[in-house]
Design an enzyme around this catalytic site. Structure first.
Site, PDB file in Angstrom:
ATOM      1  N   GLU A   4       0.844  -1.206   0.000  1.00  0.00           N
ATOM      2  CA  GLU A   4       0.000   0.000   0.000  1.00  0.00           C
ATOM      3  C   GLU A   4       0.883   1.262   0.000  1.00  0.00           C
ATOM      4  O   GLU A   4       1.974   1.269   0.600  1.00  0.00           O
ATOM      5  CB  GLU A   4      -0.839  -0.045   1.291  1.00  0.00           C
ATOM      6  CG  GLU A   4      -1.758   1.140   1.527  1.00  0.00           C
ATOM      7  CD  GLU A   4      -2.522   0.995   2.860  1.00  0.00           C
ATOM      8  OE1 GLU A   4      -2.183   0.098   3.674  1.00  0.00           O
ATOM      9  OE2 GLU A   4      -3.464   1.775   3.083  1.00  0.00           O
ATOM     10  N   LYS A  26      -9.323   2.637  -2.221  1.00  0.00           N
ATOM     11  CA  LYS A  26      -9.642   1.961  -0.947  1.00  0.00           C
ATOM     12  C   LYS A  26     -10.996   2.417  -0.408  1.00  0.00           C
ATOM     13  O   LYS A  26     -11.226   3.612  -0.198  1.00  0.00           O
ATOM     14  CB  LYS A  26      -8.531   2.269   0.057  1.00  0.00           C
ATOM     15  CG  LYS A  26      -8.619   1.555   1.392  1.00  0.00           C
ATOM     16  CD  LYS A  26      -7.365   1.884   2.232  1.00  0.00           C
ATOM     17  CE  LYS A  26      -7.278   1.110   3.520  1.00  0.00           C
ATOM     18  NZ  LYS A  26      -6.020   1.382   4.261  1.00  0.00           N
ATOM     19  N   CYS A  44      -5.315  -3.088   2.053  1.00  0.00           N
ATOM     20  CA  CYS A  44      -5.113  -3.219   3.496  1.00  0.00           C
ATOM     21  C   CYS A  44      -6.402  -3.395   4.297  1.00  0.00           C
ATOM     22  O   CYS A  44      -7.011  -4.441   4.232  1.00  0.00           O
ATOM     23  CB  CYS A  44      -4.263  -2.059   4.018  1.00  0.00           C
ATOM     24  SG  CYS A  44      -3.427  -2.510   5.566  1.00  0.00           S
TER      25      CYS A  44
HETATM   26  C1  ACM Z   1      -4.238  -0.071   6.930  1.00  0.00           C
HETATM   27  O1  ACM Z   1      -5.320  -0.097   6.365  1.00  0.00           O
HETATM   28  N1  ACM Z   1      -3.185   0.486   6.381  1.00  0.00           N
HETATM   29  C2  ACM Z   1      -4.072  -0.662   8.257  1.00  0.00           C
END
Ligand code: ACM
Length: 264
Positions: free
Chosen positions: A40, A111, A144
């Protein structure tokens, strides 16, 4: 068969050139893969103190130095790359994942589920849950903390994803042990590329994983070392949804009882 390579490393906060160098070094000093998966926010690092720091580090997809360099690697290696990407569009910031192929940009995912202070900097994703049909297989992306929401994984699999690439900067200790369950119940491959190292007050948990549709770990990285993890897999295994000769785990779903996803 598809050769998958997971790049586990520590992106440097706010130093895109250092991050390109690390990726280039890992890719060029190891054997060629068909698909590379990076962590990420691999262009920017993670632990921003404020939104101004993110603005300085974020790049536009179309003019990104980081993506341009990765596109050259994709051409040179005739490969696909999934990378976490700190994205700016106009005045808005997104924690994104970008899929690149030898022909250039394939697609962007933003995301959906923002973690902790990310909520102060980034907009929640607004591009849905795309699955890209590429010459190496059908690829979906999550980032993530999206791991915590099984609906997102299910939606990607219902849309045909054979492999879900999962750029991560994990700090909680749970995800890596949950991924085998997700890959088993969805009968798909999952490639979680997690970063290592410490940034300000956060320590990342490494242990990147590739898990197969039987719920077995195929790759597992160390907790704190830079690593290039690679394996050859048959993504067609994800098309067989049978857990017994009489149970197809997608067809047996009782969406008439518990509803279905409004997948887009
Ligand atoms: C995350 O979503 N970077 C923990």
């Amino acid at each position: 068969m598809v050769k998958v390579g997971i790049l586990q490393f520590a992106p440097v906060l706010g130093d895109v050139k250092a991050n390109v160098s690390q990726v280039r070094e890992l890719v060029t000093s190891n054997k060629r893969c068909d698909l590379y998966v990076l962590p990420e926010l691999a262009n920017s690092g993670y632990r921003f103190n404020n939104r101004d720091e993110v603005i300085l580090a974020a790049e536009k997809v179309q003019s990104s130095y980081f993506l341009k360099e990765l596109m050259q690697l994709a051409v040179h290696k005739n490969a696909h790359i999934v990378t976490g990407f700190c994205e700016r569009e106009g005045s808005l910031l997104y924690n994104s994942s970008v899929l690149i192929g030898p022909e250039g940009l394939v697609g962007v995912y933003r995301k959906l589920h923002l973690f902790m202070d990310e909520k102060d900097f980034f907009e929640p994703g607004n591009l849905g849950l795309p699955v890209y049909d590429t010459p190496i297989g059908r690829i979906g992306m999550l980032v993530c903390f999206d791991w915590m929401f099984p609906e997102a994984w299910r939606a990607l699999v219902l849309k045909g994803a054979q492999l879900i690439a999962h750029p991560s900067n994990l700090v909680l200790p749970y995800c890596q042990s949950v991924m085998p369950s997700y890959s088993l119940v969805n009968k798909c491959f999952i490639a979680t590329a997690n970063r290592i190292g410490k940034e300000r007050d956060l320590t990342f948990t490494g242990q990147s994983v590739l898990v197969d549709p039987t719920g077995e770990y195929v790759l597992k990285g160390s907790i704190d070392q830079t690593e290039f993890l690679t394996v050859e897999v048959d993504l067609k295994q994800s098309d067989n949804k049978n857990i017994t000769p009489r149970n197809d785990v997608m067809k047996d779903r009782r969406s008439d009882v518990y509803g279905d996803f409004n997948v887009r």
